[in-house]
Design a protein around this motif. Sequence first.
Motif, PDB file in Angstrom:
ATOM      1  N   ALA A   1     -16.692   0.647  16.649  1.00 52.16           N
ATOM      2  CA  ALA A   1     -15.281   1.038  16.626  1.00 52.16           C
ATOM      3  C   ALA A   1     -14.672   0.954  18.021  1.00 52.16           C
ATOM      4  CB  ALA A   1     -15.152   2.465  16.087  1.00 52.16           C
ATOM      5  N   LYS A   2     -13.358   0.839  18.036  1.00 55.07           N
ATOM      6  CA  LYS A   2     -12.569   0.852  19.273  1.00 55.07           C
ATOM      7  C   LYS A   2     -12.889  -0.330  20.186  1.00 55.07           C
ATOM      8  CE  LYS A   2     -10.897   4.711  17.776  1.00 55.07           C
ATOM      9  NZ  LYS A   2      -9.576   4.663  17.071  1.00 55.07           N
ATOM     10  N   THR A   3     -13.253  -1.460  19.595  1.00 48.63           N
ATOM     11  CA  THR A   3     -13.497  -2.650  20.397  1.00 48.63           C
ATOM     12  C   THR A   3     -12.282  -3.587  20.422  1.00 48.63           C
ATOM     13  OG1 THR A   3     -14.567  -3.698  18.504  1.00 48.63           O
ATOM     14  CG2 THR A   3     -15.980  -2.579  20.091  1.00 48.63           C
ATOM     15  N   GLY A   4     -11.356  -3.396  19.478  1.00 50.64           N
ATOM     16  CA  GLY A   4     -10.079  -4.091  19.536  1.00 50.64           C
ATOM     17  C   GLY A   4     -10.064  -5.532  19.066  1.00 50.64           C
ATOM     18  N   PRO A   5     -10.280  -5.797  17.764  1.00 50.32           N
ATOM     19  CA  PRO A   5     -10.192  -7.164  17.258  1.00 50.32           C
ATOM     20  C   PRO A   5      -8.855  -7.807  17.634  1.00 50.32           C
ATOM     21  CG  PRO A   5     -11.012  -5.684  15.562  1.00 50.32           C
ATOM     22  CD  PRO A   5     -10.553  -4.822  16.693  1.00 50.32           C
TER      23      PRO A   5
END
Length: 363
Positions: free
Chosen positions: A206-210
């Motif tokens: 999560a929170k890796t920003g596709p």
Amino acid sequence: MTKGTSIRHGVTLAALAAATAATGASSAATWVYVSNADSQDISVLQLDHAAGQLKPVATVPVGGVAMPMVVSKDRKFLYVASRSQPFRVITFAIDGATGALKKLGEAALADSMANIDLDPTGKWLFAASYGGHKITVNSVGNDGLVGAVQQLVRTAPNAHAIHADASGRYVFATSLGGDNLSSWRFDAASGTLSANDPPLVNVSPAKTGPRHFLWDKAQKHAYLINELDGGVDVFAYDAAKGAMSHLQRSTVVPPGFAGKVWAADLQIAPGGNYLYGSERTSSTLTTFKVDAATGLLQVVGQTPTEKTPRGFAVDSTGRFLVAAGQDSHSVSLHAIDSATGLPGAGKSQPVGKNPNWVEIVDF
């Protein structure tokens, strides 16, 4: 001179046409278009393959924060979205002989759009709004002009990119804040999106920003770059169902890098054997070798480029890469080593202020 078009160094379109005709460039020309957000214009350059140089041709005012662009498959039209009020998309006709752009018209967009693209038929324009958390569909007429918004769909936070697969039956859109790609069936007859089954492709961690994504030419694999951690995800793609399944996670972050990651763009070589990703804080381009059988990635290395490389493009021969530096206000032309896939040292060329998107068009 075409209204809305200014030519650098006092070169007129008539003189330019005569010059290109005299050199034979009109029959084999490559034009590079760079949108510049802060100077609100498009830089037009010619890519001279033999000399390995970018030659400035023209500066075309847009009259708004010029950012995402897309070229029609027949290379007749360039579309550029303005991310300042009034939000709109401008249609330009491309002169293949001179590279000149002639404004044909503009149409309203539903919001500030981070990305635009056309469906394979060229009759529909997709757009994704980062701040508005939505995706939209606009019609496109036979004359190339964009029409009204046909459909508006709310998404998870920060829609960033939207593209149809090669068949045009399935459309995906990234949600940078929602850690997913939304998956849609697309009816090209009516220009309507409807939720696919499953409706989401979840991205982890999560929170890796596709952010940006693309397919290989064979439509067997999809590649996704994540803005916040620099991760590059590889998915197997089921073209019959429009479904993705995760295979691998790699990265564009250079070894030993300790800054705040700010990954941006992803492009694949025409032959599909190399994939490239940009990381803005380190001002680097990462080269991946693509396994032809599995689609999996192997990092080849990093290449320094313009400061804060947001957008870039690879030419159709796979021999050159053009990268735009948001903070250098220049683009770099990198010759690509055919043996390793690595871009060489860049040749810098000033353009407008805050260049962010690159399109390369061959004639």
